[in-house]
Scaffold this active site. Sequence first.
Site, PDB file in Angstrom:
ATOM      1  N   ASN A   7      37.535  42.083  45.904  1.00 40.44           N
ATOM      2  CA  ASN A   7      36.220  42.731  45.864  1.00 40.44           C
ATOM      3  C   ASN A   7      35.613  42.529  44.473  1.00 40.44           C
ATOM      4  OD1 ASN A   7      34.246  44.763  45.317  1.00 40.44           O
ATOM      5  ND2 ASN A   7      34.854  45.775  47.193  1.00 40.44           N
ATOM      6  N   HIS A  10      32.295  44.954  41.026  1.00 40.79           N
ATOM      7  CA  HIS A  10      32.169  45.446  39.658  1.00 40.79           C
ATOM      8  C   HIS A  10      31.672  44.404  38.673  1.00 40.79           C
ATOM      9  CE1 HIS A  10      33.135  49.354  40.740  1.00 40.79           C
ATOM     10  NE2 HIS A  10      34.412  49.151  40.991  1.00 40.79           N
ATOM     11  N   HIS A  43      30.245  44.781  48.687  1.00 41.39           N
ATOM     12  CA  HIS A  43      29.684  45.942  49.387  1.00 41.39           C
ATOM     13  C   HIS A  43      28.190  45.994  49.063  1.00 41.39           C
ATOM     14  CE1 HIS A  43      30.119  50.575  50.188  1.00 41.39           C
ATOM     15  NE2 HIS A  43      29.103  50.045  50.848  1.00 41.39           N
ATOM     16  N   ARG A  45      25.454  48.034  49.096  1.00 40.56           N
ATOM     17  CA  ARG A  45      25.147  49.460  49.271  1.00 40.56           C
ATOM     18  C   ARG A  45      23.663  49.668  49.514  1.00 40.56           C
ATOM     19  NH1 ARG A  45      28.055  53.888  47.844  1.00 40.56           N
ATOM     20  NH2 ARG A  45      30.259  53.490  47.492  1.00 40.56           N
ATOM     21  N   ARG A  49      23.291  49.543  44.050  1.00 42.94           N
ATOM     22  CA  ARG A  49      23.699  49.854  42.678  1.00 42.94           C
ATOM     23  C   ARG A  49      24.427  48.681  42.003  1.00 42.94           C
ATOM     24  NH1 ARG A  49      28.314  54.384  43.703  1.00 42.94           N
ATOM     25  NH2 ARG A  49      26.622  55.316  44.881  1.00 42.94           N
ATOM     26  N   GLU A  70      31.242  44.541  53.139  1.00 43.74           N
ATOM     27  CA  GLU A  70      31.423  45.980  53.373  1.00 43.74           C
ATOM     28  C   GLU A  70      30.047  46.598  53.512  1.00 43.74           C
ATOM     29  OE1 GLU A  70      33.485  48.132  50.354  1.00 43.74           O
ATOM     30  OE2 GLU A  70      35.232  46.869  50.576  1.00 43.74           O
ATOM     31  N   THR A 101      33.760  54.433  47.592  1.00 40.17           N
ATOM     32  CA  THR A 101      33.968  54.945  48.945  1.00 40.17           C
ATOM     33  C   THR A 101      35.051  56.023  48.907  1.00 40.17           C
ATOM     34  OG1 THR A 101      33.549  52.676  49.629  1.00 40.17           O
ATOM     35  CG2 THR A 101      34.302  54.190  51.327  1.00 40.17           C
ATOM     36  N   GLU A 151      41.103  48.542  58.623  1.00 37.19           N
ATOM     37  CA  GLU A 151      41.562  48.609  57.231  1.00 37.19           C
ATOM     38  C   GLU A 151      41.937  50.060  56.967  1.00 37.19           C
ATOM     39  OE1 GLU A 151      39.022  46.937  54.147  1.00 37.19           O
ATOM     40  OE2 GLU A 151      40.035  48.155  52.621  1.00 37.19           O
ATOM     41  N   HIS A 191      42.026  50.022  48.940  1.00 39.26           N
ATOM     42  CA  HIS A 191      41.397  51.063  48.120  1.00 39.26           C
ATOM     43  C   HIS A 191      42.406  51.669  47.145  1.00 39.26           C
ATOM     44  CE1 HIS A 191      38.435  53.857  46.707  1.00 39.26           C
ATOM     45  NE2 HIS A 191      37.554  53.255  47.466  1.00 39.26           N
TER      46      HIS A 191
END
Length: 239
Positions: A7, A10, A43, A45, A49, A70, A101, A151, A191
């Site tokens: 992922n 970031h 993801h 969103r 963000r 995601e 999440t 998942e 996660h």
Amino acid sequence: MNKLGVNIDHVATLRQARHGYEPDPVWAAVQAQLGGADLITVHLREDRRHIQDRDVERLRETVTVPLNLEMAAVNEIVAIALRLRPAMVTLVPEKRTEVTTEGGLNVATGWRRLRGVVRRFHRYGIAVSAFIDAERRQVLAARRLGCAICEIHTGPYANAARRSKQQAELEKIRTAGEEVLNLGMQFNAGHGLNYQNVTPVASLPGIEELHIGHAIISRAVFIGLRRAVAEMKAAMVRA
Ligand code: PXP
């Protein structure tokens, strides 16, 4: 051997701190692929963000391993996913105020509404994964929903303060995974996984993919910082 989905959200978080163009998540995806990532995850969103629509478009054109999007099952994002057609979508709950999440998607109560969304994705050949808590009722509901992949949320395992609690959470993931497999679905997990806690989860029977972000991006900062400083110093010395 199980697969690693990386992922890269970031990287975009850092870019959005300055609303500029670097670091570019597409470059991150290429580096992750060169490092052995089997999937790339972002993801998108609702509040945008970190990852932006354009990032997903560019990733879709660049990444040669499967792209996992995601997303919350809301009309706007569903429409984007249907247009861009990633290999896979992972349905997650989304709250504006959360930093990440927080829990699994409650498919046990929301499955009637979600069924139409899952069908639309399947019609376009997009695999659907449900990010759910390690609970039997959620696994059964994901199956009823028609998801081919679950998942299982590893956050409670990763965040457990005591070893006994961590063992208990691992056992819940193992049991849920067994149920996922018995119902003919693919068993993924993710996660909060990091270099210290990944091994017991990666060893679970039948687990197919682990989805990891924060720990890998955090580690990348420290693996790369010394060289980044040295390169800047070299540029100054040349001047
Ligand atoms: N899986 C899902 C469904 C997630 O929402 C996230 C966080 O975006 C991850 C895996 C990765 O979690 P982490 O960044 O803690 O490794």
